[in-house]
Design a protein around this motif. Structure first.
Motif, short mmCIF file in Angstrom:
data_model
loop_
_atom_site.label_atom_id
_atom_site.label_comp_id
_atom_site.label_asym_id
_atom_site.label_seq_id
_atom_site.Cartn_x
_atom_site.Cartn_y
_atom_site.Cartn_z
N LEU A 99 16.50 -3.40 -6.76
CA LEU A 99 15.51 -2.43 -6.31
C LEU A 99 14.27 -3.15 -5.82
O LEU A 99 13.84 -4.15 -6.43
N THR A 100 13.68 -2.65 -4.75
CA THR A 100 12.43 -3.17 -4.23
C THR A 100 11.47 -2.01 -4.06
O THR A 100 11.80 -1.02 -3.40
N HIS A 101 10.31 -2.13 -4.67
CA HIS A 101 9.30 -1.07 -4.55
C HIS A 101 8.01 -1.70 -4.05
O HIS A 101 7.43 -2.56 -4.71
N VAL A 102 7.59 -1.29 -2.85
CA VAL A 102 6.34 -1.76 -2.26
C VAL A 102 5.38 -0.57 -2.25
O VAL A 102 5.61 0.41 -1.54
N ARG A 103 4.33 -0.67 -3.07
CA ARG A 103 3.40 0.45 -3.23
C ARG A 103 2.02 0.10 -2.67
O ARG A 103 1.45 -0.93 -3.04
N PRO A 104 1.48 0.96 -1.78
CA PRO A 104 0.07 0.81 -1.43
C PRO A 104 -0.75 1.05 -2.69
O PRO A 104 -0.59 2.08 -3.35
N THR A 105 -1.61 0.08 -3.04
CA THR A 105 -2.27 0.11 -4.34
C THR A 105 -3.76 -0.20 -4.22
O THR A 105 -4.14 -1.17 -3.58
#
Length: 195
Positions: A99-105
């Motif tokens: 799984l890859t999760h790229v979140r604007p943070t």
């Protein structure tokens, strides 16, 4: 499944890679001793329970999944006065269970800044780790080949220059507990631009 970590026995450990792309220094406050940044936080891990054989599913290699449907690491910024605020976006689930999760943070961190010498350079430390899982259950590492923030998309701040960034993985034992706790501490050194 979304409420339990992807381990198959009591001696298994979930391993996660962390990468943070620094987009912008939004605010530096000497009054509140804080640093606010806009970033993309990328986390990758594996959940074998979610794997599939692409040949059985029309050669589909990956899908987009709402983060609310899968177990996700509870990585937090430990030295934040207000927490880390991120936009909920789907993550990518690959056929092998990766799984890859790229979140604007949006990150706001405590930062010690000398109020009497605001033009000097200063270093802020941002300590990320699991909020509930110890190092026997959850391991966090830097994405291979990276040290510090990824600066590929960084927009210069008119008031502060980034002098350097770095990151270090720590394994710590606390007096309260026999198990280890793992964190990644990012460091960013800034200097006020001369007007």
């Amino acid at each position: 499944m979304k409420h339990t970590p992807p381990v198959f026995n009591s001696s298994s450990t979930v391993s996660m890679d962390l990468s943070i792309t620094l987009l912008q220094i939004e605010d530096v406050s000497t009054r509140f001793q804080s640093l606010k940044m806009q970033t993309w936080m990328m986390m990758t891990w594996k959940d074998g329970r979610l794997a599939w054989d692409p040949h059985e599913y029309d050669n589909i290699m990956n899908i987009r999944v709402p983060s609310s449907m899968v177990w996700e690491p509870d990585v937090m910024l430990w030295n934040s006065p207000t927490g880390v605020h991120f936009t909920r976006v789907p993550l990518v689930l690959y056929h092998d269970g990766s799984l890859t999760h790229v979140r604007p943070t949006s990150i706001k961190s405590r930062c010690s800044i000398d109020k009497h010498r605001p033009n000097d350079s200063f270093t802020c430390k941002l300590k990320f780790g699991s909020w509930t899982y110890d190092g026997n259950m959850f391991d966090i590492k830097m994405k291979a080949g990276e040290r510090g923030f990824d600066m590929a998309w960084f927009q210069q701040n008119p008031n502060y220059a980034v002098i350097s960034t770095n990151s270090t993985r720590h394994v710590e034992y606390y007096p309260c507990c026999p198990e280890p706790y793992v964190d990644i501490t990012f460091e960013i050194t800034l200097q006020r631009r001369q007007v």
